[in-house]
Design a protein around this motif. Structure first.
Motif: not given
Length: 506
Positions: A304-312, A323-336
């Motif tokens: 799979g693509p890795r952070p920093g890889d060029p656009e294919p 999303p794999l080349r330019l990952p950003s943090d996501r805060v999960s919602r509380p899970r019931p």
């Protein structure tokens, strides 16, 4: 069916919460509208959230006016509508439980003028069907990026376990920023033993061309059913064509049942041997011969693509590699919580673990588990498993007791995927020696592991575990043998019920 049932229209205010804007599409069972969440929503913002008034959402309505319902006689129509209502409520429950960026987030659900609705995150972008029609062939990087994101979302669902049962390009969205999202859990099925079974009027559930052999034969689905459907989609991602193309007099059903597909590399150059082999195994006719989705992820990760890889190249819009080349943090919602509370009450990390306190917590959890209702004690043990192993090592019996209490609590709560990991850890690392007591304990752990795997449809593994436990019990002292035999009979009864049950539940 009420011919005067509510029909959504632009400008309608749903339950005082959502103002409908425009229709996004309609299928045989439901229709989806874009809506705006009005200010002053009755639901308070979650911790860390700003007020959500004004955001766009998707509102899905169950159709009470579909053509398929009109074709039924009044009695069949009423029964079918009852099943659809029940499934629609179950879809809302599932979306509220599944927490993954690749699965639409539930915002709310209810009924408006007698018609059920679900409000969820609006995914703006294109369906994978449209994406494939516009970008064919895909680069290997783009194909793997879609597959990796799909596998992550499926792994979340399968852990519970929940089977989607209708994976196809039309039920997968690629958002404007490239994120892959599974949609339409309308016929998804939880595999818990206590899950309600709905029998519907009509044919096999799913979509022609993306059905696993067991679905075509109307047999019980398992997570490996989704893996087959996923394999069909991945094959098309890699080659631009499905493994068995749909055509006039193509014998499609017979091919899915009996014909082994050619490796993807026959139709597309540059596919690594490991991916070729993976796809062929995903399309195995027997469910037990297919890899679990966790294995799919492990095999695909290096490609799979890795952070920093060029656009294919060639470029696509949306770009699923982003999303794999330019990952950003996501805060999960509380899970019931399922039945086991979260482990928030575990001792602070800067405190030494107190042996007596942990023993008392184990006793509390074991009492809860014996009653069949895991509660605070089992939930707190769940948060201690890694810590007790780290601080006390793998040979201390109390460590094993903590892990088993946590695993038993998760199993009774229906979180079989998490329970499997703990039981497997006990079997692999925490039981030492080969005396009668250790053999009995190992047999019980493996039976509980088999009980969890039963929920995933791994029947052959469960049969083997039950048979092996019987032989083990026969060679143990009477008291230890009786303990193993009691658990063996419980699992054997569950297995017999599964084998004797209906072939397929709708």
């Amino acid at each position: 069916m009420d011919a005067d049932a509510y029909k959504p229209g632009a400008g309608d205010l749903i339950d005082g919460l959502y103002e409908l804007k425009d229709s996004l599409g309609k299928g045989g069972m439901a229709q989806v509208w874009r809506a705006r969440e009005v200010s002053g929503s009755r639901e308070a913002p979650r911790a860390g959230e700003v007020s959500r008034g004004g955001r766009e959402v998707a509102v899905k309505f169950l159709r009470h006016d579909s053509e398929a319902l009109y074709c039924l006689d009044p009695h069949e129509r009423e029964a079918e509508l009852a099943v659809r209502n029940a499934r629609f409520r179950r879809e809302a429950d599932l979306l509220g439980t599944l927490d993954h960026p690749g699965i639409t987030e539930l915002y709310g659900s209810g009924s408006h003028q007698g018609v059920p609705y679900i409000a969820m995150r609006l995914v703006t972008g294109v369906s994978l069907r449209t994406f494939l029609d516009e970008h064919n062939p895909l680069s290997l990087a783009a194909a793997v990026a879609v597959a990796v994101q799909m596998a992550g979302a499926l792994a979340c669902a399968h852990t519970l376990p929940v089977v989607h049962r209708d994976l196809k390009p039309a039920n997968i969205m690629i958002g404007d920023e490239g994120a892959v999202v599974l949609i339409d859990f309308g016929i998804a099925k939880p595999l818990r033993a206590d899950a309600t079974r709905y029998t519907a009027h009509g044919s096999t559930l799913g979509t022609r061309g993306y059905l696993a052999p067991e679905q075509l034969l109307e047999r019980e689905p398992t997570p490996r059913t989704d893996v087959y459907c996923f394999g069909c989609i991945f094959y098309e991602l890699l080659t631009g064509r499905p493994p068995f193309p749909l055509g006039v007099d193509s014998g499609l059903t017979d091919k899915h049942l009996h014909e082994k597909p050619l490796p993807p590399s026959v139709y597309a150059a540059g596919i690594p041997e490991a991916i070729d082999d993976l796809v062929v195994r995903m399309l195995a006719k027997k469910p037990e011969q297919r890899p679990a989705v966790d294995e799919v992820l492990r095999v695909l990760a290096p490609f799979g693509p890795r952070p920093g890889d060029p656009e294919p190249r060639p470029r696509t819009h949306p770009d699923p590699t982003a999303p794999l080349r330019l990952p950003s943090d996501r805060v999960s919602r509380p899970r019931p919580a399922l039945a086991v509370p979260p482990a928030a009450a575990a001792p602070a990390e800067d405190e030494w673990l107190d042996t007596r306190a942990v023993e008392q917590l184990c006793a509390q959890a074991e009492s809860e588990i014996a009653s069949g209702e895991p509660g605070d004690g089992a939930g707190r043990l769940r948060g201690l498993t890694a810590r007790v192993r780290k601080e006390w090592g793998e040979r201390r019996p109390l460590v094993r007791r903590v892990w088993q209490g946590a695993a038993d609590g998760l199993r009774l709560a229906g979180d079989f995927g998490s329970a499997v990991r703990l039981y497997q850890g006990i079997d692999d690392d925490l039981i030492h020696g080969d005396g009668p007591a250790e053999r009995a304990e190992r047999a019980v752990i493996r039976l509980r592991l088999a009980e969890c795997r039963l929920a995933f449809g791994e029947l052959e593994a469960v049969i083997t575990a039950v048979d092996t436990a019987g032989h083990t019990a026969a060679g143990l002292p009477p008291d230890l043998g009786a303990r193993v035999e009691a658990v063996r009979r419980t699992v054997d009864a569950q297995l017999a019920a599964r084998l004797a049950g209906p072939d397929m539940e709708a």
